[in-house]
Design a protein around this motif. Structure first.
Motif, PDB file in Angstrom:
ATOM      1  N   ASP A  91      -2.331  12.898   1.914  1.00 26.02           N
ATOM      2  CA  ASP A  91      -1.877  12.614   0.550  1.00 26.02           C
ATOM      3  C   ASP A  91      -0.673  11.677   0.543  1.00 26.02           C
ATOM      4  O   ASP A  91      -0.581  10.779  -0.299  1.00 26.02           O
ATOM      5  N   ASN A  94      -1.755   8.127   1.123  1.00 27.55           N
ATOM      6  CA  ASN A  94      -2.318   7.511  -0.082  1.00 27.55           C
ATOM      7  C   ASN A  94      -1.245   7.163  -1.106  1.00 27.55           C
ATOM      8  O   ASN A  94      -1.345   6.144  -1.800  1.00 27.55           O
ATOM      9  N   GLN A  98      -0.276   3.343  -2.550  1.00 27.86           N
ATOM     10  CA  GLN A  98      -0.084   2.965  -3.948  1.00 27.86           C
ATOM     11  C   GLN A  98       1.232   2.221  -4.150  1.00 27.86           C
ATOM     12  O   GLN A  98       1.285   1.222  -4.876  1.00 27.86           O
ATOM     13  N   TYR A 128      -6.774  -1.457  -2.299  1.00 22.46           N
ATOM     14  CA  TYR A 128      -5.383  -1.812  -2.596  1.00 22.46           C
ATOM     15  C   TYR A 128      -5.166  -3.299  -2.297  1.00 22.46           C
ATOM     16  O   TYR A 128      -4.555  -3.660  -1.286  1.00 22.46           O
ATOM     17  N   SER A 191      -6.489  11.124   9.527  1.00 21.08           N
ATOM     18  CA  SER A 191      -6.611  10.577   8.166  1.00 21.08           C
ATOM     19  C   SER A 191      -7.466   9.310   8.095  1.00 21.08           C
ATOM     20  O   SER A 191      -8.131   9.064   7.085  1.00 21.08           O
ATOM     21  N   LEU A 195     -10.458   8.416   5.607  1.00 23.99           N
ATOM     22  CA  LEU A 195     -10.386   7.170   4.843  1.00 23.99           C
ATOM     23  C   LEU A 195     -11.638   6.327   5.059  1.00 23.99           C
ATOM     24  O   LEU A 195     -12.172   5.726   4.122  1.00 23.99           O
TER      25      LEU A 195
END
Length: 247
Positions: A91, A94, A98, A128, A191, A195
């Motif tokens: 988390d 991510n 952002q 992104y 992760s 992803l």
């Protein structure tokens, strides 16, 4: 802002929530170009650190240790020092994506298998577009070799995510940290596999029921030996709670 820490089995965890940690702690450090080492620790990491002093020294050298794992949150409540919330590596990664997307920050991804890191990098670029993905590399490396670290440092990334699994990812950061002038460094375990879509993260229902560990074990049965650290961790915390209650 005043930072508060809660110690669990000699590991100091930052007492914060995700929004505060990202926007009031990490983001200002990125903007000030302050090098920052973040460790996201679950019970397995706490147990391993307490069994391996060299690794524990590395963990304790981090600027921030976040509570990744419901076991850490439960332990803090048992010790009457409840942490605000779980801040997982996935988390947090991510959230950093952002921020990087909005601010056109430079990111480097290190770890996982070659096809996985390529898929993860492609997803980051698509999802992104504002991120400046300055590079990526698979995780099959000699973590003592400085040549790769030097080439990454030359790119001057703002965020370096290492998915080498513990203890390798933290050892890599500790070994090569002096080569970098700036950057937020964080180990993110598996992760990149999530992803890239190679491994599915537990559905929200499983997460709310605090059974994410079981979902991961079903997906990856080879993790069962690592899971043995959880009952040991619980036993030690409960023994510590009894001492605290008596004192």
């Amino acid at each position: 802002m005043t930072e508060k820490f809660v110690e669990i089995l000699s590991i100091p965890f930052i007492d914060s929530n995700m929004d505060e940690f990202v926007n009031k702690i990490i983001y200002p450090r990125i903007m000030n170009q302050d090098k920052t080492f973040v460790v996201t620790a679950n019970p397995e990491i706490v147990e391993y650190a307490n069994d391996h002093q060299d690794y524990k020294d590395i963990i304790l050298s981090a600027d921030y240790i976040t509570p990744d794992g419901v076991g850490i949150i439960m332990a803090s409540k048992w010790l009457n020092q409840p942490l605000q919330e779980r801040i997982t590596g996935f988390d947090l990664m991510n959230e950093l994506f952002q921020v990087a997307d909005r601010k056109a920050l430079k990111i480097y991804l290190l770890g996982a298998e070659e096809d996985v890191i390529e898929a993860a990098a492609l997803k980051v670029k698509r999802q992104y577009p504002g991120i400046d993905l300055v590079g990526y590399h698979h995780g099959y490396i000699d973590i003592k070799d400085a040549s790769l670290a030097m080439s990454i440092a030359e790119l001057e990334p703002d965020i370096i995510l290492t998915a080498l699994g513990f203890p390798r990812q933290e050892k890599w950061v500790s070994k090569h940290y002096p080569l970098f002038k700036k950057g937020v460094f964080m180990g993110v375990g598996g992760s990149f596999d999530v992803l890239a879509g190679k491994v599915n993260r537990a559905p929200v229902f499983w997460q709310k029921m605090r059974l994410e560990w079981l979902y991961r074990l079903i997906q990856q049965p080879s993790r069962w030996k690592r899971m043995l650290a959880l009952p040991r961790f619980v036993f030690k915390v409960k023994r510590l709670r009894k001492k605290v209650q008596r004192s």
